[in-house]
Design an enzyme around this catalytic site. Sequence first.
Site, PDB file in Angstrom:
ATOM      1  N   ARG A 186      23.587  24.261  15.605  1.00 27.20           N
ATOM      2  CA  ARG A 186      23.708  22.793  15.527  1.00 27.20           C
ATOM      3  C   ARG A 186      23.742  22.108  16.893  1.00 27.20           C
ATOM      4  O   ARG A 186      23.118  21.048  17.043  1.00 27.20           O
ATOM      5  CB  ARG A 186      24.979  22.474  14.711  1.00 27.20           C
ATOM      6  CG  ARG A 186      24.908  21.279  13.793  1.00 27.20           C
ATOM      7  CD  ARG A 186      23.831  21.286  12.730  1.00 27.20           C
ATOM      8  NE  ARG A 186      23.977  22.345  11.716  1.00 27.20           N
ATOM      9  CZ  ARG A 186      23.012  22.676  10.868  1.00 27.20           C
ATOM     10  NH1 ARG A 186      21.839  22.092  10.944  1.00 27.20           N
ATOM     11  NH2 ARG A 186      23.180  23.622   9.964  1.00 27.20           N
ATOM     12  N   ASP A 208      17.734  37.331  10.654  1.00 25.33           N
ATOM     13  CA  ASP A 208      19.176  37.615  10.573  1.00 25.33           C
ATOM     14  C   ASP A 208      19.629  37.710   9.118  1.00 25.33           C
ATOM     15  O   ASP A 208      20.229  36.781   8.567  1.00 25.33           O
ATOM     16  CB  ASP A 208      19.930  36.484  11.306  1.00 25.33           C
ATOM     17  CG  ASP A 208      21.431  36.620  11.216  1.00 25.33           C
ATOM     18  OD1 ASP A 208      21.930  37.723  10.870  1.00 25.33           O
ATOM     19  OD2 ASP A 208      22.128  35.613  11.475  1.00 25.33           O
TER      20      ASP A 208
END
Lengths: 235, 235
Positions: free
Chosen positions: A211, A58
């Site tokens: 996360r 990415d």
Amino acid sequence: MAELVVALDFPAADVAVDMAGRLRGTAPWMKVGLELFCAAGPDVVRAVADLGFRVFLDLKFHDIPNTVRGAVRSAVRSGADMVNIHLMGGERMARAAVEGLHEGAQTTGSVPLLFGVTVLTSTAQGELPGISTDIGEYAASLAASGAAWGLNGVVCSGYEVESIKKRCGASFLCLTPGIRPGGGAGGDDQRRVMTPAQAVSAGSDYLVVGRPVTGAADPAAAARAIMAEMAAVRR
Amino acid sequence: MAELVVALDFPAADVAVDMAGRLRGTAPWMKVGLELFCAAGPDVVRAVADLGFRVFLDLKFHDIPNTVRGAVRSAVRSGADMVNIHLMGGERMARAAVEGLHEGAQTTGSVPLLFGVTVLTSTAQGELPGISTDIGEYAASLAASGAAWGLNGVVCSGYEVESIKKRCGASFLCLTPGIRPGGGAGGDDQRRVMTPAQAVSAGSDYLVVGRPVTGAADPAAAARAIMAEMAAVRR
């Protein structure tokens, strides 16, 4: 069937590869972003791929066409299964990326997926310099351009998936970052977040979670719970 | 005094480092771009810096603020002396980059230069999705934003340097890619090219030259000739 992509948002390769190791047998995809890649380079892509994952590199390329063509070629040769570019870079840059994708695939034998970034999911209305049109409409028009320029899909907020699928067809893929089990802003940059179930219902094909998995006490269990939530949605 | 930056536009580290070695004692700066960095990672930045060069890591970051902050931090820790971001990423992203710059410098001890990309020099009028204003005016307004957001300078065509300096002040730095001894389109992406003398006269602070040096029969001689042309211009 929508697939889970876990974002390895770590500043160093050892921690990232260790986390990927703990997630073997759960999510099929891992994402290597700019911070990790700038710290570790292509070796980390190979290390994660060697653990059996498909890797989304990415880096959101946005440069002159010839440079993007070379960068995509290098990214494919590093073992990435999915790469992305900014559609704001325009048609010549996008078509050069498609060429680089296929040139790189001559070395690896398989053609990765090429996604376009429309509007960053951290961007709110009025924050795009020089763009006064509605941000959702601007994203949808960029997506339509990406489809016409030969890309496989777009990175977009879950709220834009329906209009993009309507405009570009069901086979044009949507990858949605900023996914949060239980929704709610996570105190970071993502402005338009969704739960896994919401994103799958909206029609998204790839869900990126960071996360909430990698920061969990038991990351593998957290990943499995999200995949179960995704699988429970009837589309 | 304007400085020469040689672009190491190679697909692999060994060729790039070899070229840098041949250029020792000529240009003070080398540029590592996306294609080379995606192939080789941060090791190539260190290898070129170890040869005594200052390194411009030209990755044109354009991502959510938190990711750009981390990417700039990693880039600084790799030994880069200059990094850049896209100003189209907006204010929050730019200010996050400035934070990452200083966080990275806590490790290295020196704060690199942070440049903003306004409009890619390969972009012609009408090629910027959603932007109908004059491309020069759009670039100048982005440059003014970059100055206000705390950047050191901008990447821009030589034709925009004068208006940017007028608007942002003489100390706001300009880096000009697409420099061609003898001018004339080089058959690659650059749309708005200049000779070294023209760019220095226009007020540019850093001149990026690629193939005209690295593709020359004697690269060191080609670099010295360009530096002589630059030095001969009275500003």
